[in-house]
Design a protein around this motif. Structure first.
Motif, short mmCIF file in Angstrom:
data_model
loop_
_atom_site.label_atom_id
_atom_site.label_comp_id
_atom_site.label_asym_id
_atom_site.label_seq_id
_atom_site.Cartn_x
_atom_site.Cartn_y
_atom_site.Cartn_z
N GLU A 127 -11.95 35.88 8.92
CA GLU A 127 -11.67 34.43 9.31
C GLU A 127 -9.92 34.54 9.38
N HIS A 187 -10.49 27.76 1.88
CA HIS A 187 -9.94 26.91 2.71
C HIS A 187 -9.80 27.46 4.08
N TRP A 188 -10.99 27.42 4.49
CA TRP A 188 -11.58 27.87 6.02
C TRP A 188 -11.26 26.49 6.75
N ARG A 189 -11.05 26.39 8.02
CA ARG A 189 -10.86 25.33 8.87
C ARG A 189 -12.20 24.59 8.92
N ASP A 190 -13.16 25.36 9.07
CA ASP A 190 -14.57 24.45 9.12
C ASP A 190 -14.90 23.95 7.77
N PHE A 234 -6.65 21.61 7.16
CA PHE A 234 -6.33 22.95 7.33
C PHE A 234 -4.72 23.04 7.63
N GLU A 235 -4.47 22.31 8.79
CA GLU A 235 -3.09 22.14 9.29
C GLU A 235 -2.23 21.81 8.11
N GLN A 256 -7.66 33.45 12.84
CA GLN A 256 -7.01 32.05 12.88
C GLN A 256 -5.37 32.42 13.28
N ALA A 274 -5.08 29.52 6.32
CA ALA A 274 -4.42 28.10 6.58
C ALA A 274 -2.93 28.70 6.57
N ASP A 317 -9.97 20.13 10.08
CA ASP A 317 -8.92 20.58 10.90
C ASP A 317 -7.62 19.94 10.26
N GLU A 318 -7.73 18.61 9.84
CA GLU A 318 -6.35 18.03 9.56
C GLU A 318 -5.88 18.62 8.35
#
Length: 262
Positions: free
Chosen positions: A116, A47-50, A57-58, A120, A92, A54-55
């Motif tokens: 990571e 569950h990395w942003r990359d 992850f948020e 974040q 996240a 982005d959507e």
């Protein structure tokens, strides 16, 4: 009679002997989560942003924070205080909880995940951050010095990728020890139904079975948490979201009079 007795003894010895496939699955899990595989799937599963975008992850952090708040309000919990996340992944949840916490402790198997996650968290707040590396051979060591030090224990999207009930019992035991009396464990697991295809498969190859390794019925996990010294209070089911399905979220409280069960 003698032959029957010999067979009984042989069966007892086999039962006491550690099962080879348990050790093999544990080794596969440790190897898989310790470092990126380089093809992007590891970052997605962590569950990395990359990895998930982005959507998503948020959304992961926001949905879990909102669910935690509902539990906290119902139980009269004022703030998350000192938070430890067991299996922090790519951050996240940390990015959503750390700005509201007094201190955030990120624990994970992977140094890449910890780096990571730290990145974040630091991008969104200046909350004091501590990182703990989990060694699957001795997971308790990652909680050294934290007895009764935490107000909130997070363990989200982790239980289903553990290697079996004993591993889950270890995590819940760690939660019980690090939480102060009255602290909350906000824990999620994947539940199985009457359909046998939804049951966990800890005996199969780990990487082919990743998110369906360890599952429980709703009642089984409730009882396991209680056995580990955490009193179940509330539960929310999420049959499906964008990542997967059959998620059950529990609010577990460490009783004020709780003793360490181990």
């Amino acid at each position: 009679m003698a032959l029957r007795g010999e067979r009984f003894i042989a069966a007892a010895v086999r039962a006491l002997r550690p099962r080879r496939h348990d050790a093999r699955i544990g080794e596969q899990a440790a190897r898989y989560w310790s470092a990126s595989d380089g093809d992007g799937s590891w970052e997605s599963n962590s569950h990395w942003r990359d990895g998930i975008g982005d959507e998503a992850f948020e959304e992961v952090g926001r949905d879990h924070w909102e669910m935690y708040q509902r539990f906290a309000r119902a139980l009269g919990v004022q703030t998350p205080g000192t938070v430890i996340e067991w299996g922090a992944g790519g951050g996240a949840n940390a990015a959503a909880f750390a700005p509201r916490a007094q201190r955030f402790i990120a624990a994970d198997i992977s140094p890449d995940n910890l780096a990571e996650c730290s990145r974040q968290v630091k991008a969104v707040c200046d909350t004091p951050l501590d990182i703990r590396r989990i060694d699957l051979a001795d997971p308790d060591a990652a909680a050294d010095g934290l007895r009764h030090a935490c107000d909130t224990f997070l363990c989200l999207y982790v239980i289903e990728v553990t290697t079996g009930v004993d591993a889950v019992r270890t995590i819940l035991g760690i939660a019980q020890r690090v939480l102060r009396p009255g602290g909350m464990a906000f824990v999620q697991m994947k539940y199985h139904t009457g359909d046998g295809r939804t049951r966990g498969r800890p005996g199969l190859a780990y990487t082919r079975n990743l998110a369906l390794t360890t599952t429980f019925t709703i009642e089984e996990f409730w009882q396991l948490a209680d056995e580990c010294g955490l009193a179940p209070q509330l539960i929310t089911l999420v049959p499906r979201n964008r990542l997967d399905g059959r998620y059950a979220y529990y609010a577990l409280i460490k009783p004020d009079t709780a003793d360490d069960p181990r």
